[in-house]
Write a protein that holds these residues in place. Structure first.
Motif, PDB file in Angstrom:
ATOM      1  N   ILE A  51       0.826  -1.196   0.000  1.00  0.00           N
ATOM      2  CA  ILE A  51       0.000   0.000   0.000  1.00  0.00           C
ATOM      3  C   ILE A  51       0.870   1.260   0.000  1.00  0.00           C
ATOM      4  CG2 ILE A  51      -1.753   1.290   1.252  1.00  0.00           C
ATOM      5  CD1 ILE A  51      -2.759  -1.268  -0.146  1.00  0.00           C
ATOM      6  N   ALA A  52       1.999   1.209   0.700  1.00  0.00           N
ATOM      7  CA  ALA A  52       2.914   2.350   0.680  1.00  0.00           C
ATOM      8  C   ALA A  52       3.450   2.585  -0.733  1.00  0.00           C
ATOM      9  CB  ALA A  52       4.068   2.112   1.654  1.00  0.00           C
ATOM     10  N   ARG A  53       3.819   1.524  -1.425  1.00  0.00           N
ATOM     11  CA  ARG A  53       4.301   1.673  -2.803  1.00  0.00           C
ATOM     12  C   ARG A  53       3.194   2.203  -3.716  1.00  0.00           C
ATOM     13  NH1 ARG A  53       9.269  -0.414  -3.287  1.00  0.00           N
ATOM     14  NH2 ARG A  53       9.913  -2.104  -1.884  1.00  0.00           N
ATOM     15  N   LEU A  54       1.977   1.707  -3.509  1.00  0.00           N
ATOM     16  CA  LEU A  54       0.857   2.159  -4.333  1.00  0.00           C
ATOM     17  C   LEU A  54       0.609   3.651  -4.135  1.00  0.00           C
ATOM     18  CD1 LEU A  54      -2.510   0.329  -4.836  1.00  0.00           C
ATOM     19  CD2 LEU A  54      -2.483   2.752  -4.297  1.00  0.00           C
ATOM     20  N   LEU A  55       0.528   4.085  -2.889  1.00  0.00           N
ATOM     21  CA  LEU A  55       0.200   5.482  -2.616  1.00  0.00           C
ATOM     22  C   LEU A  55       1.364   6.420  -2.884  1.00  0.00           C
ATOM     23  CD1 LEU A  55      -2.055   5.169   0.552  1.00  0.00           C
ATOM     24  CD2 LEU A  55      -2.723   5.520  -1.831  1.00  0.00           C
ATOM     25  N   ALA A  56       2.557   5.880  -3.047  1.00  0.00           N
ATOM     26  CA  ALA A  56       3.698   6.709  -3.434  1.00  0.00           C
ATOM     27  C   ALA A  56       3.619   7.118  -4.897  1.00  0.00           C
ATOM     28  CB  ALA A  56       5.011   5.976  -3.162  1.00  0.00           C
ATOM     29  N   ARG A  57       2.772   6.442  -5.664  1.00  0.00           N
ATOM     30  CA  ARG A  57       2.578   6.828  -7.062  1.00  0.00           C
ATOM     31  C   ARG A  57       1.699   8.078  -7.110  1.00  0.00           C
ATOM     32  NH1 ARG A  57       1.662   1.330 -10.709  1.00  0.00           N
ATOM     33  NH2 ARG A  57       3.652   0.348 -10.147  1.00  0.00           N
ATOM     34  N   PRO A  58       2.191   9.162  -7.693  1.00  0.00           N
ATOM     35  CA  PRO A  58       1.437  10.424  -7.659  1.00  0.00           C
ATOM     36  C   PRO A  58       0.086  10.344  -8.355  1.00  0.00           C
ATOM     37  CG  PRO A  58       3.334  10.577  -9.131  1.00  0.00           C
ATOM     38  CD  PRO A  58       3.490   9.304  -8.373  1.00  0.00           C
ATOM     39  N   GLN A  59      -0.072   9.410  -9.306  1.00  0.00           N
ATOM     40  CA  GLN A  59      -1.332   9.321 -10.039  1.00  0.00           C
ATOM     41  C   GLN A  59      -2.412   8.579  -9.277  1.00  0.00           C
ATOM     42  OE1 GLN A  59       1.515   7.743 -10.706  1.00  0.00           O
ATOM     43  NE2 GLN A  59       1.267   6.029 -12.136  1.00  0.00           N
ATOM     44  N   ALA A  60      -2.094   7.964  -8.142  1.00  0.00           N
ATOM     45  CA  ALA A  60      -3.091   7.165  -7.428  1.00  0.00           C
ATOM     46  C   ALA A  60      -4.317   7.991  -7.066  1.00  0.00           C
ATOM     47  CB  ALA A  60      -2.467   6.538  -6.178  1.00  0.00           C
ATOM     48  N   CYS A  61      -4.105   9.177  -6.536  1.00  0.00           N
ATOM     49  CA  CYS A  61      -5.229   9.996  -6.071  1.00  0.00           C
ATOM     50  C   CYS A  61      -6.013  10.626  -7.210  1.00  0.00           C
ATOM     51  CB  CYS A  61      -4.741  11.065  -5.108  1.00  0.00           C
ATOM     52  SG  CYS A  61      -4.260  10.402  -3.487  1.00  0.00           S
ATOM     53  N   GLU A  62      -5.531  10.479  -8.439  1.00  0.00           N
ATOM     54  CA  GLU A  62      -6.310  10.953  -9.579  1.00  0.00           C
ATOM     55  C   GLU A  62      -7.509  10.042  -9.844  1.00  0.00           C
ATOM     56  OE1 GLU A  62      -3.717  11.209 -12.913  1.00  0.00           O
ATOM     57  OE2 GLU A  62      -2.315  12.606 -11.942  1.00  0.00           O
ATOM     58  N   HIS A  63      -7.403   8.787  -9.409  1.00  0.00           N
ATOM     59  CA  HIS A  63      -8.427   7.799  -9.739  1.00  0.00           C
ATOM     60  C   HIS A  63      -9.538   7.707  -8.703  1.00  0.00           C
ATOM     61  CE1 HIS A  63      -6.167   6.036 -13.112  1.00  0.00           C
ATOM     62  NE2 HIS A  63      -5.087   6.260 -12.387  1.00  0.00           N
ATOM     63  N   ALA A  64      -9.291   8.154  -7.481  1.00  0.00           N
ATOM     64  CA  ALA A  64     -10.279   7.966  -6.420  1.00  0.00           C
ATOM     65  C   ALA A  64     -10.044   8.942  -5.284  1.00  0.00           C
ATOM     66  CB  ALA A  64     -10.221   6.533  -5.892  1.00  0.00           C
ATOM     67  N   ASN A  65     -11.068   9.125  -4.501  1.00  0.00           N
ATOM     68  CA  ASN A  65     -10.970   9.783  -3.199  1.00  0.00           C
ATOM     69  C   ASN A  65     -10.603   8.653  -2.232  1.00  0.00           C
ATOM     70  OD1 ASN A  65     -11.335  11.109  -0.779  1.00  0.00           O
ATOM     71  ND2 ASN A  65     -13.439  11.746  -1.179  1.00  0.00           N
ATOM     72  N   ILE A  66      -9.331   8.532  -1.919  1.00  0.00           N
ATOM     73  CA  ILE A  66      -8.801   7.372  -1.210  1.00  0.00           C
ATOM     74  C   ILE A  66      -8.835   7.587   0.292  1.00  0.00           C
ATOM     75  CG2 ILE A  66      -6.731   5.955  -0.842  1.00  0.00           C
ATOM     76  CD1 ILE A  66      -5.859   6.755  -3.707  1.00  0.00           C
ATOM     77  N   VAL A  67      -9.234   6.538   1.000  1.00  0.00           N
ATOM     78  CA  VAL A  67      -9.083   6.548   2.450  1.00  0.00           C
ATOM     79  C   VAL A  67      -8.348   5.283   2.863  1.00  0.00           C
ATOM     80  CG1 VAL A  67     -11.419   5.590   2.783  1.00  0.00           C
ATOM     81  CG2 VAL A  67     -10.217   6.681   4.705  1.00  0.00           C
ATOM     82  N   LEU A  68      -7.256   5.468   3.563  1.00  0.00           N
ATOM     83  CA  LEU A  68      -6.449   4.372   4.083  1.00  0.00           C
ATOM     84  C   LEU A  68      -6.883   4.084   5.516  1.00  0.00           C
ATOM     85  CD1 LEU A  68      -4.002   2.445   3.884  1.00  0.00           C
ATOM     86  CD2 LEU A  68      -2.562   4.378   4.555  1.00  0.00           C
ATOM     87  N   VAL A  69      -7.131   2.807   5.815  1.00  0.00           N
ATOM     88  CA  VAL A  69      -7.651   2.425   7.125  1.00  0.00           C
ATOM     89  C   VAL A  69      -6.729   1.389   7.754  1.00  0.00           C
ATOM     90  CG1 VAL A  69      -9.664   1.579   8.391  1.00  0.00           C
ATOM     91  CG2 VAL A  69      -9.983   2.761   6.203  1.00  0.00           C
ATOM     92  N   GLY A  70      -6.279   1.624   8.979  1.00  0.00           N
ATOM     93  CA  GLY A  70      -5.439   0.636   9.648  1.00  0.00           C
ATOM     94  C   GLY A  70      -4.710   1.209  10.846  1.00  0.00           C
ATOM     95  N   ASP A  71      -3.751   0.439  11.343  1.00  0.00           N
ATOM     96  CA  ASP A  71      -2.987   0.823  12.532  1.00  0.00           C
ATOM     97  C   ASP A  71      -1.836   1.754  12.156  1.00  0.00           C
ATOM     98  OD1 ASP A  71      -3.630  -1.117  15.139  1.00  0.00           O
ATOM     99  OD2 ASP A  71      -4.293  -1.914  13.222  1.00  0.00           O
ATOM    100  N   ALA A  72      -1.638   2.803  12.962  1.00  0.00           N
ATOM    101  CA  ALA A  72      -0.627   3.806  12.644  1.00  0.00           C
ATOM    102  C   ALA A  72       0.774   3.205  12.607  1.00  0.00           C
ATOM    103  CB  ALA A  72      -0.702   4.949  13.655  1.00  0.00           C
ATOM    104  N   TRP A  73       1.108   2.352  13.575  1.00  0.00           N
ATOM    105  CA  TRP A  73       2.452   1.772  13.593  1.00  0.00           C
ATOM    106  C   TRP A  73       2.708   0.910  12.355  1.00  0.00           C
ATOM    107  CZ3 TRP A  73       3.627  -3.346  13.240  1.00  0.00           C
ATOM    108  CH2 TRP A  73       2.606  -4.271  13.509  1.00  0.00           C
ATOM    109  N   LEU A  74       1.676   0.205  11.882  1.00  0.00           N
ATOM    110  CA  LEU A  74       1.831  -0.661  10.715  1.00  0.00           C
ATOM    111  C   LEU A  74       2.003   0.167   9.449  1.00  0.00           C
ATOM    112  CD1 LEU A  74       1.835  -3.511   9.539  1.00  0.00           C
ATOM    113  CD2 LEU A  74      -0.672  -3.400   9.455  1.00  0.00           C
TER     114      LEU A  74
END
Length: 341
Positions: A24-47
């Motif tokens: 997920i970190a690699r996916l969201l590091a792609r600048p074009q990811a947020c062009e496709h959706a209003n993204i919400v990441l859900v999970g534990d902060a430490w993870l």
């Protein structure tokens, strides 16, 4: 695509002992990811922090206090971030299935499904999970699809789709012994599987899908000398589907049907049992495959390759399948949302 048009897609970090957070970190590091959706990441902060560290990236996010707050964000150029406390670092051993990790996955996915039922999100894309860990952590079903279906109150037909690029597959029977596969075939079952993948392809943006139906026996039964399932069950199902207006074709022998699809004749194949399609699709591109949970009231997708415990924490995870799963969730999420606005 402006804020009002973008589907709200929830991303989850998957099994905390696997490669999910890194993916997920690699996916969201792609600048074009947020062009496709209003993204919400859900999970534990430490993870999430650990996933970024392993991937060697730093992804800025916008914190929200609920999933309900995501759709009304004024600026969707950054992913929204909803922190949950579901598992502690000391409860997780990287590369090993564990009950705490499985329970964490269930809590996060259930929260996303609750939000989907309330109309707050349009699709879910989850990073790889581990069924054994989830069963240790409280899963009472054979797999996550049956959990989703029960949780969301599905009473109709549902099944997994496996996709590779533009090729989708479904199956009439799934996780049953091979000796039971013939008895699991029925005209109604084939029709249900075919209708579902046809409509799902339409939701993925294909107006008139080209769908083929596989035979069951060697050489398509050889006119009944190698079995009569094609004559008695599969061909009648195809004919009835044609009469409904679905221009599906078949049955085609299983040893050639994927060659036809690879040549571009078909966009989807309905197979009769699990390995008939799985072996072919994984040989064609294991690292790029996507699983779509078909027949649910909200689109749910995931990469098909699993948690890869053997390389967890090493910074070697390939994001290609996760990216494709995300794109399918975006397209199907947009279609899902369009039916309610």
């Amino acid at each position: 695509m402006n804020m009002q048009q973008k589907p709200v897609v929830a991303l989850t970090l998957g099994d905390p002992a696997g490669i999910g957070a890194e993916l997920i970190a690699r996916l969201l590091a792609r600048p074009q990811a947020c062009e496709h959706a209003n993204i919400v990441l859900v999970g534990d902060a430490w993870l999430w922090s650990e996933g970024q560290r392993v991937a060697g990236v730093s992804v800025p996010t916008q914190s929200v206090d609920s999933l309900a707050a995501v759709r009304c964000r004024a600026d969707t150029r950054l992913p929204a971030w909803l922190a949950m406390n579901t598992v502690r670092p000391e409860q997780v051993t990287v590369g090993q299935a564990g009950a705490a990790g499985g329970a964490s996955v269930l809590r996060v996915l259930n929260a996303c499904m609750d939000s989907a039922r309330d109309g707050e999100i349009d699709a879910i894309c989850f990073a790889p999970l581990n069924k054994f860990a989830m069963k240790q952590g409280g899963l009472r079903h054979d797999d996550e699809l049956h959990h989703f279906a029960q949780y969301l109150g599905v009473t109709g037909y549902f099944c997994e789709f496996n996709t590779l690029g533009e090729l989708w597959t479904s199956r009439v029977s799934s996780h049953i012994p091979l000796k039971s596969a013939a008895a699991a075939l029925s005209v109604d079952g084939i029709k249900a599987a075919t209708r579902l993948i046809y409509r799902s392809l339409q939701a993925n943006g294909i107006a008139e899908p080209r769908v083929a139906v596989a035979a069951f026996n060697p050489h398509g039964g050889d006119g009944g000398t190698c079995g009569r399932e094609e004559i008695d069950i599969i061909a009648p199902a195809v004919q009835q589907l044609n009469e409904e207006g679905l221009a599906v074709q078949g049955p085609f022998p299983a040893d050639t049907i994927f060659l036809k699809a690879q040549a571009g004749q078909f966009q989807a194949i309905v197979t009769m049992y699990h390995d008939q399609g799985q072996i072919a699709i994984k040989l064609l591109g294991f690292s790029r495959g996507v699983t779509v949970q078909g027949g649910l009231p909200i689109p749910i997708t995931t990469p098909a390759h699993g948690t890869a415990y053997d390389i967890a924490g090493q910074g070697r995870a390939n994001v290609d399948a996760t990216w494709q799963a995300f794109l399918i969730a975006c397209r199907m999420g947009a279609s899902h949302r369009a039916t309610f606005v």
